[in-house]
Design a protein around this motif. Structure first.
Motif, PDB file in Angstrom:
ATOM      1  N   ARG A   1     -41.456 -22.739 -33.064  1.00  0.00           N
ATOM      2  CA  ARG A   1     -42.249 -21.693 -32.437  1.00  0.00           C
ATOM      3  C   ARG A   1     -43.449 -22.320 -31.750  1.00  0.00           C
ATOM      4  NH1 ARG A   1     -42.812 -16.300 -32.512  1.00  0.00           N
ATOM      5  NH2 ARG A   1     -44.878 -15.410 -32.181  1.00  0.00           N
ATOM      6  N   PRO A   2     -43.666 -22.055 -30.455  1.00  0.00           N
ATOM      7  CA  PRO A   2     -44.736 -22.711 -29.700  1.00  0.00           C
ATOM      8  C   PRO A   2     -46.121 -22.320 -30.204  1.00  0.00           C
ATOM      9  CG  PRO A   2     -43.766 -20.945 -28.426  1.00  0.00           C
ATOM     10  CD  PRO A   2     -42.913 -21.105 -29.657  1.00  0.00           C
ATOM     11  N   ARG A   3     -47.054 -23.263 -30.057  1.00  0.00           N
ATOM     12  CA  ARG A   3     -48.444 -22.974 -30.375  1.00  0.00           C
ATOM     13  C   ARG A   3     -49.055 -22.217 -29.216  1.00  0.00           C
ATOM     14  NH1 ARG A   3     -47.894 -28.540 -31.070  1.00  0.00           N
ATOM     15  NH2 ARG A   3     -49.050 -28.903 -29.139  1.00  0.00           N
TER      16      ARG A   3
ATOM     17  N   CYS B   1     -51.396 -29.477 -22.187  1.00  0.00           N
ATOM     18  CA  CYS B   1     -50.475 -30.454 -22.786  1.00  0.00           C
ATOM     19  C   CYS B   1     -50.685 -31.945 -22.552  1.00  0.00           C
ATOM     20  CB  CYS B   1     -49.074 -30.154 -22.418  1.00  0.00           C
ATOM     21  SG  CYS B   1     -48.685 -28.689 -21.571  1.00  0.00           S
ATOM     22  N   LEU B   2     -49.861 -32.877 -22.531  1.00  0.00           N
ATOM     23  CA  LEU B   2     -49.662 -34.282 -22.804  1.00  0.00           C
ATOM     24  C   LEU B   2     -49.927 -35.378 -21.776  1.00  0.00           C
ATOM     25  CD1 LEU B   2     -47.236 -36.330 -21.726  1.00  0.00           C
ATOM     26  CD2 LEU B   2     -47.287 -36.224 -24.078  1.00  0.00           C
TER      27      LEU B   2
ATOM     28  N   TYR C   1     -34.461 -28.663 -14.649  1.00  0.00           N
ATOM     29  CA  TYR C   1     -35.796 -28.133 -14.393  1.00  0.00           C
ATOM     30  C   TYR C   1     -36.879 -29.122 -14.806  1.00  0.00           C
ATOM     31  CZ  TYR C   1     -35.816 -26.539 -19.362  1.00  0.00           C
ATOM     32  OH  TYR C   1     -35.755 -26.457 -20.731  1.00  0.00           O
ATOM     33  N   LEU C   2     -38.018 -28.996 -14.164  1.00  0.00           N
ATOM     34  CA  LEU C   2     -39.205 -29.735 -14.570  1.00  0.00           C
ATOM     35  C   LEU C   2     -39.730 -29.098 -15.851  1.00  0.00           C
ATOM     36  CD1 LEU C   2     -41.180 -29.989 -11.190  1.00  0.00           C
ATOM     37  CD2 LEU C   2     -39.868 -31.813 -12.286  1.00  0.00           C
ATOM     38  N   HIS C   3     -39.812 -29.852 -16.904  1.00  0.00           N
ATOM     39  CA  HIS C   3     -40.315 -29.315 -18.157  1.00  0.00           C
ATOM     40  C   HIS C   3     -41.834 -29.234 -18.084  1.00  0.00           C
ATOM     41  CE1 HIS C   3     -36.588 -29.677 -20.762  1.00  0.00           C
ATOM     42  NE2 HIS C   3     -36.215 -30.163 -19.587  1.00  0.00           N
ATOM     43  N   GLY C   4     -42.353 -28.090 -18.480  1.00  0.00           N
ATOM     44  CA  GLY C   4     -43.790 -27.896 -18.498  1.00  0.00           C
ATOM     45  C   GLY C   4     -44.323 -28.106 -19.906  1.00  0.00           C
ATOM     46  N   TYR C   5     -45.502 -28.728 -20.014  1.00  0.00           N
ATOM     47  CA  TYR C   5     -46.009 -29.139 -21.324  1.00  0.00           C
ATOM     48  C   TYR C   5     -47.431 -28.648 -21.600  1.00  0.00           C
ATOM     49  CZ  TYR C   5     -41.978 -32.226 -21.496  1.00  0.00           C
ATOM     50  OH  TYR C   5     -40.690 -32.711 -21.507  1.00  0.00           O
ATOM     51  N   ASP C   6     -47.675 -28.435 -22.877  1.00  0.00           N
ATOM     52  CA  ASP C   6     -49.021 -28.258 -23.412  1.00  0.00           C
ATOM     53  C   ASP C   6     -49.526 -29.652 -23.755  1.00  0.00           C
ATOM     54  OD1 ASP C   6     -51.300 -27.754 -24.877  1.00  0.00           O
ATOM     55  OD2 ASP C   6     -50.255 -26.863 -26.568  1.00  0.00           O
TER      56      ASP C   6
ATOM     57  N   PRO D   1     -47.497 -33.882 -27.368  1.00  0.00           N
ATOM     58  CA  PRO D   1     -47.167 -32.923 -26.313  1.00  0.00           C
ATOM     59  C   PRO D   1     -46.142 -31.914 -26.782  1.00  0.00           C
ATOM     60  CG  PRO D   1     -46.106 -34.995 -25.892  1.00  0.00           C
ATOM     61  CD  PRO D   1     -47.054 -35.240 -27.014  1.00  0.00           C
ATOM     62  N   GLU D   2     -46.239 -30.714 -26.253  1.00  0.00           N
ATOM     63  CA  GLU D   2     -45.290 -29.668 -26.623  1.00  0.00           C
ATOM     64  C   GLU D   2     -44.653 -29.069 -25.382  1.00  0.00           C
ATOM     65  OE1 GLU D   2     -44.989 -25.650 -29.365  1.00  0.00           O
ATOM     66  OE2 GLU D   2     -46.948 -26.375 -28.711  1.00  0.00           O
ATOM     67  N   ASP D   3     -43.347 -29.002 -25.379  1.00  0.00           N
ATOM     68  CA  ASP D   3     -42.605 -28.415 -24.273  1.00  0.00           C
ATOM     69  C   ASP D   3     -42.747 -26.891 -24.342  1.00  0.00           C
ATOM     70  OD1 ASP D   3     -40.697 -27.457 -22.453  1.00  0.00           O
ATOM     71  OD2 ASP D   3     -39.290 -29.072 -22.882  1.00  0.00           O
ATOM     72  N   ILE D   4     -43.386 -26.300 -23.331  1.00  0.00           N
ATOM     73  CA  ILE D   4     -43.568 -24.844 -23.300  1.00  0.00           C
ATOM     74  C   ILE D   4     -42.919 -24.242 -22.047  1.00  0.00           C
ATOM     75  CG2 ILE D   4     -45.632 -24.807 -24.750  1.00  0.00           C
ATOM     76  CD1 ILE D   4     -47.322 -24.638 -22.197  1.00  0.00           C
TER      77      ILE D   4
END
Length: 393
Positions: free
Chosen positions: A10-12, A27-28, A243-248, A255-258
């Motif tokens: 579950r994302p932060r 993110c990262l 797709y380009l993964h977007g990160y926190d 880093p978190e993939d969001i």
């Protein structure tokens, strides 16, 4: 679909921000060498991208597409996916964030150009179910963010719904209900304030005038004429592959993939469009270049006033109708910016549409969350605009 190389959790949701309109964080950073440069100028641009990716809290990936009379150049750094390490690609899907407002502008101004809508049409005339206190707001004021409409993405009820369930499926056509009891922020036309509510109302006016769903209007007035094959307006949270993964990116946390943390139904015409760097470039050239409308509509669109996009783009920002003018040290480009959890976008073209740039990074950056990174980003964007404008035809 999400990457299957690592278990998802579950994302932060550490913050709630307004940007493209939803709950978010930041993110990262990871650095992957850029591709071989084609000239000394490109080598310098690549170094700027590498430094941006290497900045603490900076994006894991960045890709820029520059198009002029000679064709397209693609410059990139970092990675599109931390799980695989593959580089960003011009055909990778991504969330265009508030650049989606340019698409709703394209629909509305196309209808204005055809006499189906008028820039002085009011909410009272077109959308009488909305609060009577909003009735004098015109289409023109919605398009240049002088309407005074309260921003639904700041409403406690909306924020609570997103926080409780980031994948919550909103009724996109009822998003303004979250602020239906709120007064206007100011007298329509008297001030500038960027609001996500504006472009929701724009899409609703287009639907009322035509009797067609906004998604169908996008296909007939924008996607099809411009041959946009990789652009869509989803209702869910999934992204098409690749797709380009977007990160926190919030050091020292990992880093978190969001990329797929939020439902696009909550931003709809204000920020929900999914496209690719290549398709976004195909869109912004004719849109900012005035090729979609007649001269009279283009003149109305380019009546500039004080006002910045969100986040601010390079140079001095001024607002038109679903379009911003960016005056840099090297010249002027017209376009739009946007930010959404995991993504920050800049898309612009010269006023004649002959040259265009799209600049995409894979972390959310704005004046509230990452002001220092935003300053650096705007400086890099300006360097890229200069490279675009200075290149000999």
């Amino acid at each position: 679909m999400p990457s299957r190389t690592a278990p998802r959790r579950r994302p932060r949701l550490r913050h709630v921000c307004v940007a493209a309109g939803l709950a978010a964080a930041a993110c990262l950073t990871t650095l992957q060498p850029a591709g071989a440069a084609t000239a000394d100028g490109d080598r310098d641009l690549h170094r700027r991208l590498d430094r941006l990716v290497a900045t603490p809290g900076g994006p894991p990936g960045v890709i820029a597409v520059l198009r002029d009379e000679k064709g397209s150049r693609v410059l990139r750094s970092g990675t599109a996916d931390l799980a695989t390490g593959r580089p960003p690609g011009a055909d990778d899907h991504m969330r265009v964030a508030s650049v989606a407002k340019a698409y709703s502008g394209a629909v509305a101004l196309s209808l204005v150009d055809r006499g189906v809508l008028g820039l002085d049409d009011t909410l009272r005339d077109r959308l009488p179910r909305l609060p009577a206190a909003w009735g004098k707001v015109t289409l023109r004021q919605l398009l240049n963010h002088t309407s005074g409409l309260p921003d639904y993405t700041e409403a406690p009820g909306f924020i609570a719904a997103v926080t409780a369930d980031p994948h919550h499926h909103f009724d996109s056509r009822r998003l303004l209900d979250y602020v239906a009891g709120d007064p206007l922020r100011f007298r329509p036309g008297s001030s500038y304030r960027y609001s996500n509510s504006d472009n929701i109302a724009v899409a609703l006016m287009a639907e009322q005038a035509t009797g067609s769903p906004y998604e169908r209007l996008l296909r007939s007035l924008v996607y099809r004429p411009l041959a946009l094959r990789d652009t869509s307006l989803p209702q869910g949270y999934r992204l098409p592959s690749p797709y380009l993964h977007g990160y926190d990116v919030t050091p020292p946390a990992a880093p978190e993939d969001i990329s797929e943390v939020l439902s696009a139904s909550g931003v709809w015409a204000s920020g929900g469009i999914v496209s690719t760097p290549a398709d976004l470039n195909r869109f912004v050239r004719p849109y900012a270049g005035g090729a979609l409308f007649g001269d009279r509509t283009v003149r109305e669109q380019r009546r500039w006033r004080e006002g910045a996009s969100e986040p601010a783009g390079p140079g001095r920002n001024e607002a038109g109708l679903a379009l911003f003018r960016y005056t840099t040290r090297c010249g002027v480009v017209l376009g739009h910016t946007g930010n959404f959890p995991g993504y920050t976008q800049f898309a612009a073209a010269t006023p004649d549409g002959r040259r265009a740039i799209t600049f995409s990074i894979t972390t959310q950056t704005n004046k509230t969350q990452k002001p220092e990174l935003l300053r650096q980003l705007r400086a890099v964007q300006e360097d890229f605009v200069c490279a675009l404008l200075r290149r000999k035809a």
